[in-house]
Design a protein around this motif. Structure first.
Motif, PDB file in Angstrom:
ATOM      1  N   ARG A 194       0.859  -1.190   0.000  1.00 27.73           N
ATOM      2  CA  ARG A 194       0.000   0.000   0.000  1.00 27.73           C
ATOM      3  C   ARG A 194       0.893   1.236   0.000  1.00 27.73           C
ATOM      4  NH1 ARG A 194      -5.175  -0.912   0.208  1.00 27.73           N
ATOM      5  NH2 ARG A 194      -5.937  -2.952   0.883  1.00 27.73           N
ATOM      6  N   LEU A 195       1.115   1.770  -1.175  1.00 25.94           N
ATOM      7  CA  LEU A 195       1.994   2.918  -1.356  1.00 25.94           C
ATOM      8  C   LEU A 195       1.283   3.972  -2.197  1.00 25.94           C
ATOM      9  CD1 LEU A 195       5.232   0.932  -2.323  1.00 25.94           C
ATOM     10  CD2 LEU A 195       4.810   2.088  -0.141  1.00 25.94           C
ATOM     11  N   PRO A 196       1.597   5.247  -2.012  1.00 29.29           N
ATOM     12  CA  PRO A 196       1.026   6.296  -2.881  1.00 29.29           C
ATOM     13  C   PRO A 196       1.748   6.299  -4.232  1.00 29.29           C
ATOM     14  CG  PRO A 196       2.533   7.276  -1.289  1.00 29.29           C
ATOM     15  CD  PRO A 196       2.447   5.811  -0.936  1.00 29.29           C
ATOM     16  N   LEU A 197       1.431   5.310  -5.038  1.00 32.99           N
ATOM     17  CA  LEU A 197       2.199   5.037  -6.251  1.00 32.99           C
ATOM     18  C   LEU A 197       1.756   5.858  -7.459  1.00 32.99           C
ATOM     19  CD1 LEU A 197       2.686   1.143  -6.498  1.00 32.99           C
ATOM     20  CD2 LEU A 197       4.486   2.866  -6.308  1.00 32.99           C
ATOM     21  N   LEU A 198       2.730   6.359  -8.163  1.00 32.08           N
ATOM     22  CA  LEU A 198       2.563   6.827  -9.540  1.00 32.08           C
ATOM     23  C   LEU A 198       3.607   6.083 -10.346  1.00 32.08           C
ATOM     24  CD1 LEU A 198       1.455   8.757 -11.759  1.00 32.08           C
ATOM     25  CD2 LEU A 198       3.308  10.314 -11.129  1.00 32.08           C
ATOM     26  N   THR A 199       3.180   5.248 -11.276  1.00 32.16           N
ATOM     27  CA  THR A 199       4.096   4.430 -12.065  1.00 32.16           C
ATOM     28  C   THR A 199       4.160   4.951 -13.490  1.00 32.16           C
ATOM     29  OG1 THR A 199       3.695   2.447 -10.739  1.00 32.16           O
ATOM     30  CG2 THR A 199       4.543   2.117 -12.972  1.00 32.16           C
ATOM     31  N   THR A 200       5.374   5.211 -13.960  1.00 31.90           N
ATOM     32  CA  THR A 200       5.557   5.573 -15.361  1.00 31.90           C
ATOM     33  C   THR A 200       5.878   4.324 -16.163  1.00 31.90           C
ATOM     34  OG1 THR A 200       6.286   7.826 -14.868  1.00 31.90           O
ATOM     35  CG2 THR A 200       6.925   6.920 -16.995  1.00 31.90           C
ATOM     36  N   LEU A 201       5.111   4.094 -17.210  1.00 29.19           N
ATOM     37  CA  LEU A 201       5.285   2.930 -18.077  1.00 29.19           C
ATOM     38  C   LEU A 201       6.246   3.302 -19.196  1.00 29.19           C
ATOM     39  CD1 LEU A 201       1.521   1.944 -18.185  1.00 29.19           C
ATOM     40  CD2 LEU A 201       3.316   0.921 -16.746  1.00 29.19           C
ATOM     41  N   HIS A 202       7.418   2.688 -19.156  1.00 28.31           N
ATOM     42  CA  HIS A 202       8.473   2.995 -20.121  1.00 28.31           C
ATOM     43  C   HIS A 202       8.621   1.916 -21.183  1.00 28.31           C
ATOM     44  CE1 HIS A 202      10.307   6.349 -17.808  1.00 28.31           C
ATOM     45  NE2 HIS A 202       9.940   5.669 -16.745  1.00 28.31           N
ATOM     46  N   THR A 203       7.860   0.822 -21.069  1.00 29.89           N
ATOM     47  CA  THR A 203       8.016  -0.323 -21.963  1.00 29.89           C
ATOM     48  C   THR A 203       6.652  -0.840 -22.400  1.00 29.89           C
ATOM     49  OG1 THR A 203       7.896  -2.023 -20.235  1.00 29.89           O
ATOM     50  CG2 THR A 203      10.063  -1.023 -20.637  1.00 29.89           C
ATOM     51  N   PRO A 204       6.620  -1.643 -23.447  1.00 30.40           N
ATOM     52  CA  PRO A 204       5.392  -2.402 -23.713  1.00 30.40           C
ATOM     53  C   PRO A 204       5.078  -3.302 -22.517  1.00 30.40           C
ATOM     54  CG  PRO A 204       6.866  -2.477 -25.610  1.00 30.40           C
ATOM     55  CD  PRO A 204       7.659  -1.865 -24.486  1.00 30.40           C
ATOM     56  N   ALA A 205       3.871  -3.839 -22.479  1.00 29.52           N
ATOM     57  CA  ALA A 205       3.427  -4.616 -21.324  1.00 29.52           C
ATOM     58  C   ALA A 205       4.360  -5.788 -21.034  1.00 29.52           C
ATOM     59  CB  ALA A 205       2.009  -5.122 -21.553  1.00 29.52           C
ATOM     60  N   LEU A 206       4.765  -5.903 -19.764  1.00 28.92           N
ATOM     61  CA  LEU A 206       5.578  -7.017 -19.294  1.00 28.92           C
ATOM     62  C   LEU A 206       4.664  -7.957 -18.518  1.00 28.92           C
ATOM     63  CD1 LEU A 206       8.607  -4.931 -17.964  1.00 28.92           C
ATOM     64  CD2 LEU A 206       8.384  -6.059 -20.189  1.00 28.92           C
ATOM     65  N   PRO A 207       4.635  -9.250 -18.860  1.00 32.35           N
ATOM     66  CA  PRO A 207       3.624 -10.152 -18.283  1.00 32.35           C
ATOM     67  C   PRO A 207       3.570 -10.151 -16.760  1.00 32.35           C
ATOM     68  CG  PRO A 207       4.719 -11.204 -20.142  1.00 32.35           C
ATOM     69  CD  PRO A 207       5.442  -9.917 -19.905  1.00 32.35           C
ATOM     70  N   GLU A 208       4.710 -10.232 -16.074  1.00 28.77           N
ATOM     71  CA  GLU A 208       4.682 -10.293 -14.606  1.00 28.77           C
ATOM     72  C   GLU A 208       4.176  -8.985 -14.002  1.00 28.77           C
ATOM     73  OE1 GLU A 208       8.483 -11.395 -13.095  1.00 28.77           O
ATOM     74  OE2 GLU A 208       8.243 -13.509 -13.613  1.00 28.77           O
ATOM     75  N   MET A 209       4.593  -7.877 -14.584  1.00 32.84           N
ATOM     76  CA  MET A 209       4.163  -6.580 -14.070  1.00 32.84           C
ATOM     77  C   MET A 209       2.677  -6.354 -14.357  1.00 32.84           C
ATOM     78  SD  MET A 209       6.190  -3.042 -14.661  1.00 32.84           S
ATOM     79  CE  MET A 209       5.603  -1.449 -14.080  1.00 32.84           C
ATOM     80  N   GLN A 210       2.231  -6.753 -15.543  1.00 32.84           N
ATOM     81  CA  GLN A 210       0.814  -6.621 -15.871  1.00 32.84           C
ATOM     82  C   GLN A 210      -0.049  -7.450 -14.932  1.00 32.84           C
ATOM     83  OE1 GLN A 210      -1.301  -4.895 -18.642  1.00 32.84           O
ATOM     84  NE2 GLN A 210      -2.310  -5.370 -16.701  1.00 32.84           N
ATOM     85  N   ALA A 211       0.388  -8.666 -14.623  1.00 32.49           N
ATOM     86  CA  ALA A 211      -0.376  -9.522 -13.724  1.00 32.49           C
ATOM     87  C   ALA A 211      -0.479  -8.903 -12.329  1.00 32.49           C
ATOM     88  CB  ALA A 211       0.271 -10.902 -13.636  1.00 32.49           C
TER      89      ALA A 211
ATOM     90  N   TRP B  12      -1.033  -1.681 -22.261  1.00 24.37           N
ATOM     91  CA  TRP B  12      -1.302  -2.139 -20.903  1.00 24.37           C
ATOM     92  C   TRP B  12      -2.797  -2.134 -20.595  1.00 24.37           C
ATOM     93  CZ3 TRP B  12       2.693  -3.414 -17.417  1.00 24.37           C
ATOM     94  CH2 TRP B  12       3.994  -3.142 -17.869  1.00 24.37           C
ATOM     95  N   VAL B  13      -3.212  -3.005 -19.688  1.00 26.67           N
ATOM     96  CA  VAL B  13      -4.566  -3.009 -19.143  1.00 26.67           C
ATOM     97  C   VAL B  13      -4.462  -2.446 -17.724  1.00 26.67           C
ATOM     98  CG1 VAL B  13      -6.565  -4.387 -18.494  1.00 26.67           C
ATOM     99  CG2 VAL B  13      -5.205  -5.011 -20.517  1.00 26.67           C
ATOM    100  N   LEU B  14      -5.054  -1.276 -17.502  1.00 31.81           N
ATOM    101  CA  LEU B  14      -4.856  -0.538 -16.259  1.00 31.81           C
ATOM    102  C   LEU B  14      -6.174  -0.283 -15.545  1.00 31.81           C
ATOM    103  CD1 LEU B  14      -2.361   2.116 -17.708  1.00 31.81           C
ATOM    104  CD2 LEU B  14      -1.782   0.015 -16.468  1.00 31.81           C
ATOM    105  N   PRO B  15      -6.132  -0.088 -14.226  1.00 32.99           N
ATOM    106  CA  PRO B  15      -7.371   0.190 -13.488  1.00 32.99           C
ATOM    107  C   PRO B  15      -7.975   1.540 -13.845  1.00 32.99           C
ATOM    108  CG  PRO B  15      -5.445   0.329 -12.041  1.00 32.99           C
ATOM    109  CD  PRO B  15      -4.973  -0.257 -13.322  1.00 32.99           C
ATOM    110  N   ARG B  16      -7.158   2.461 -14.359  1.00 31.54           N
ATOM    111  CA  ARG B  16      -7.652   3.729 -14.874  1.00 31.54           C
ATOM    112  C   ARG B  16      -6.695   4.161 -15.974  1.00 31.54           C
ATOM    113  NH1 ARG B  16      -7.360   8.262 -10.330  1.00 31.54           N
ATOM    114  NH2 ARG B  16      -7.842   9.561 -12.141  1.00 31.54           N
ATOM    115  N   PRO B  17      -7.161   4.961 -16.937  1.00 36.75           N
ATOM    116  CA  PRO B  17      -6.298   5.312 -18.070  1.00 36.75           C
ATOM    117  C   PRO B  17      -5.022   6.022 -17.619  1.00 36.75           C
ATOM    118  CG  PRO B  17      -8.577   5.888 -18.542  1.00 36.75           C
ATOM    119  CD  PRO B  17      -8.521   5.514 -17.085  1.00 36.75           C
ATOM    120  N   ALA B  18      -3.951   5.751 -18.319  1.00 43.20           N
ATOM    121  CA  ALA B  18      -2.673   6.410 -18.041  1.00 43.20           C
ATOM    122  C   ALA B  18      -2.672   7.824 -18.622  1.00 43.20           C
ATOM    123  CB  ALA B  18      -1.524   5.609 -18.649  1.00 43.20           C
TER     124      ALA B  18
END
Length: 354
Positions: free
Chosen positions: A121-138, A161-167
């Motif tokens: 549980r972190l106040p995360l903002l993640t920048t996606l620098h690559t196409p979808a990586l299977p482990e990270m997407q899961a 990527w499939v995200l909980p809200r649009p990037a």
């Protein structure tokens, strides 16, 4: 709210774990993390950098182990791990995440490629620098809304990527004070990681076909590729490797070249080298691929069909005729680091309230 009245934030910026954040940078992602830390600090925020051992200006008490191929350098790869290294990296990220949970940061800006952080549980903002990586997407899918917010360096990358809200799409920025214009020259230039997916061998073939000598700089990230595809093409004066250079030396080299080739063989998320070259006034000939093709569509650049050497050779001649001042002006207006830092700072202030 203006920048002058915006609250000052405590930010943890997490870099990718594989290589140190120091010059000469291992790649564009490492360069991005270093320059963004500086730019956001310049806006008045406190930024702590969490990065691999050997980095400059990072939090050493919680550094990541990095990846070393010292025991088998010829097997080195930018995507694989030597025995035991992946487990050590995961363990280090778990320790870091537990530290961050209690450290009181307003925002944790994640630029790593690990799935581990989404378990906490972190106040995360993640920048996606690559196409979808299977482990990270899961891991993102499993976390759902707890995964936080996302940015992507291009719309093409966001769509992977499939995200909980649009990037939010925030293309990377260039330090235009450092990457400044130069006089140009006769040779073409290519710079970046020397790995198969960056396609240096195709740049070499295109320059030979175009009749323009090529200077190339970068870290050898795949020794087998270098020995089988690059060395045999280094005949005569057609192509010359100048080694791995720090940013001042790269700026000097690129600004004194006629054209820069950018030759991704994958769906390049951004392609920072193209924008660094253009900040030097050096026109770009590039494959129309991924975010790179998307972002250069309206730029003063020459795009070629992917993997097509003849198309690229023709693009080299087109790019060589583009006015250097026009190229520089376009980067200043669209991809300045100052504007990128400002946009991230605005997002940082939103994340803790979500």
């Amino acid at each position: 709210m203006t920048l002058a009245t915006a609250p000052r934030l405590r930010i943890a910026l997490i870099a990718p774990a594989r290589y140190p954040i120091r010059e000469p940078y291992a790649g564009g992602l490492e360069a991005f993390c270093h320059t963004l830390v500086r730019a956001v600090r310049a806006l008045g925020h406190t930024v702590d950098l969490y990065a691999a051992a050997g980095s400059q200006g990072h939090v050493r008490a919680h550094e990541l182990p990095g990846v070393s191929w010292a025991r088998d350098p010829l097997a080195s790869s930018d995507t694989a791990y030597p025995p035991g290294a992946r487990a050590a990296e995961d363990a280090a990220f778990h320790r870091l995440a537990r530290h961050l949970e209690g450290a009181g940061y307003d925002i944790v800006h994640n630029n790593s490629l690990t799935p581990v952080l989404f378990e906490y549980r972190l106040p995360l903002l993640t920048t996606l620098h690559t196409p979808a990586l299977p482990e990270m997407q899961a891991a993102i899918s499993a976390a759902g809304a707890r995964a936080g917010r996302f940015t992507a360096v291009s719309a093409s990358t966001a769509a992977e990527w499939v995200l909980p809200r649009p990037a939010t799409v925030i293309p990377n920025g260039v330090d235009t004070a450092h990457w400044h214009p130069g006089p140009g020259g006769e040779a073409a230039v290519w710079f970046g990681r020397i790995v198969p997916e960056k396609g240096l061998h195709l740049a070499m073939d295109a320059c030979r076909q175009a009749g323009i000598p090529l200077l190339f700089a970068g870290r050898v990230g795949d020794h087998r590729y270098f020995s089988t595809e690059i060395v045999p093409r280094m005949t005569g004066q057609a192509a010359t490797w100048v080694g791995e250079l720090d940013h001042p030396a790269l700026q000097s080299l690129v600004s004194r070249c006629r054209v820069c080739l950018v030759t991704p063989r994958w769906e390049e998320p951004f392609g920072l080298v193209a924008f660094e070259a253009m900040a030097c006034g050096t026109p770009v000939a590039a494959f129309r691929r991924g975010g790179l093709g998307e972002l250069l569509t309206t730029a003063p650049a020459a795009l070629a069909a992917p993997d097509d050497v003849s198309s690229l050779a023709a693009a080299v001649h087109v790019a060589a005729g583009i006015d250097r001042a026009v190229v520089r002006d376009w980067v200043e207006r669209h991809h300045s680091l100052t504007e990128v830092a400002r946009r991230y700072a605005e997002l940082y202030s939103e994340v803790p309230t979500r």
